[in-house]
Design an enzyme around this catalytic site. Structure first.
Site, PDB file in Angstrom:
ATOM      1  N   HIS A  74       0.818  -1.203   0.000  1.00  0.00           N
ATOM      2  CA  HIS A  74       0.000   0.000   0.000  1.00  0.00           C
ATOM      3  C   HIS A  74       0.863   1.267   0.000  1.00  0.00           C
ATOM      4  O   HIS A  74       2.012   1.257   0.461  1.00  0.00           O
ATOM      5  CB  HIS A  74      -0.921   0.009   1.208  1.00  0.00           C
ATOM      6  CG  HIS A  74      -1.990  -1.038   1.133  1.00  0.00           C
ATOM      7  ND1 HIS A  74      -2.980  -1.152   2.071  1.00  0.00           N
ATOM      8  CD2 HIS A  74      -2.231  -2.016   0.223  1.00  0.00           C
ATOM      9  CE1 HIS A  74      -3.793  -2.137   1.751  1.00  0.00           C
ATOM     10  NE2 HIS A  74      -3.345  -2.690   0.626  1.00  0.00           N
ATOM     11  N   GLU A  76       0.658   3.945   1.791  1.00  0.00           N
ATOM     12  CA  GLU A  76       1.054   4.368   3.140  1.00  0.00           C
ATOM     13  C   GLU A  76       2.256   3.574   3.618  1.00  0.00           C
ATOM     14  O   GLU A  76       3.184   4.119   4.233  1.00  0.00           O
ATOM     15  CB  GLU A  76      -0.099   4.162   4.142  1.00  0.00           C
ATOM     16  CG  GLU A  76      -1.376   4.853   3.775  1.00  0.00           C
ATOM     17  CD  GLU A  76      -2.349   3.989   2.986  1.00  0.00           C
ATOM     18  OE1 GLU A  76      -3.567   4.133   3.215  1.00  0.00           O
ATOM     19  OE2 GLU A  76      -1.911   3.179   2.139  1.00  0.00           O
ATOM     20  N   CYS A  99      -6.380   1.412   5.223  1.00  0.00           N
ATOM     21  CA  CYS A  99      -6.972   0.166   5.704  1.00  0.00           C
ATOM     22  C   CYS A  99      -6.574  -0.002   7.177  1.00  0.00           C
ATOM     23  O   CYS A  99      -5.727   0.732   7.698  1.00  0.00           O
ATOM     24  CB  CYS A  99      -6.508  -1.022   4.855  1.00  0.00           C
ATOM     25  SG  CYS A  99      -4.773  -1.488   5.090  1.00  0.00           S
ATOM     26  N   CYS A 102      -2.787  -0.607   7.636  1.00  0.00           N
ATOM     27  CA  CYS A 102      -2.018   0.623   7.466  1.00  0.00           C
ATOM     28  C   CYS A 102      -2.219   1.570   8.645  1.00  0.00           C
ATOM     29  O   CYS A 102      -1.282   2.245   9.083  1.00  0.00           O
ATOM     30  CB  CYS A 102      -2.370   1.317   6.154  1.00  0.00           C
ATOM     31  SG  CYS A 102      -1.657   0.491   4.716  1.00  0.00           S
TER      32      CYS A 102
END
Length: 145
Positions: A74, A76, A99, A102
């Site tokens: 991801h 992040e 999410c 994260c």
């Protein structure tokens, strides 16, 4: 008229997202320190040296009752990896709500504020905002036009 700092960095995150290599969802993230300097950027894509979805196709698995691509890291996560300890005390600008996984990484890295443009529902995101609040991380929903 000059944009606010939040709008400015959110728009930069949107440009960073254009580098993403999984076309199921382009996501960009920017970590900014308290002096308004960019510490790191990240976008979703495969781990270094591995094939990208754009080249090899998606690696789909059922997560939370829907098909998700698990080939990528991801945005992040990539931004936090690049920032390392410099992320502590910073603001994370991201094109969609983190999410749950994260969000846990954001808390552990010491991010103090998350500004996200899109309310994206995936991977237990119903747990994201309560987790951030419990950790004292301010979450700001700032839709971009």
């Amino acid at each position: 008229m000059r944009p606010s700092w939040d709008v400015y960095f959110s728009k930069i995150a949107a440009v960073v997202a254009t580098r993403a290599t999984c076309d199921r969802k382009w996501v960009g993230a920017v970590i900014v320190d308290d002096r308004k300097r960019i510490v790191s950027c990240g976008y979703n894509g495969s781990p270094a040296g591995l094939p990208h979805c754009d080249d090899a196709g998606h690696e789909l698995r059922e997560i939370d009752g829907r098909q998700s691509c698990v080939r990528t890291i991801h945005a992040e996560q990539n931004a936090l990896i690049e920032a390392g300890p410099a992320a502590r005390g910073c603001t994370l600008y991201v094109t969609c709500m983190p999410c749950h996984t994260c969000a846990k990484l954001v808390v552990t890295a010491g991010i103090k504020r998350v500004v996200y443009a899109e309310e994206y529902r995936s991977q237990n995101t119903d747990l994201t905002l309560p987790l951030l609040a419990a950790a004292g991380v301010e979450a700001v929903h700032l839709p971009l036009e």
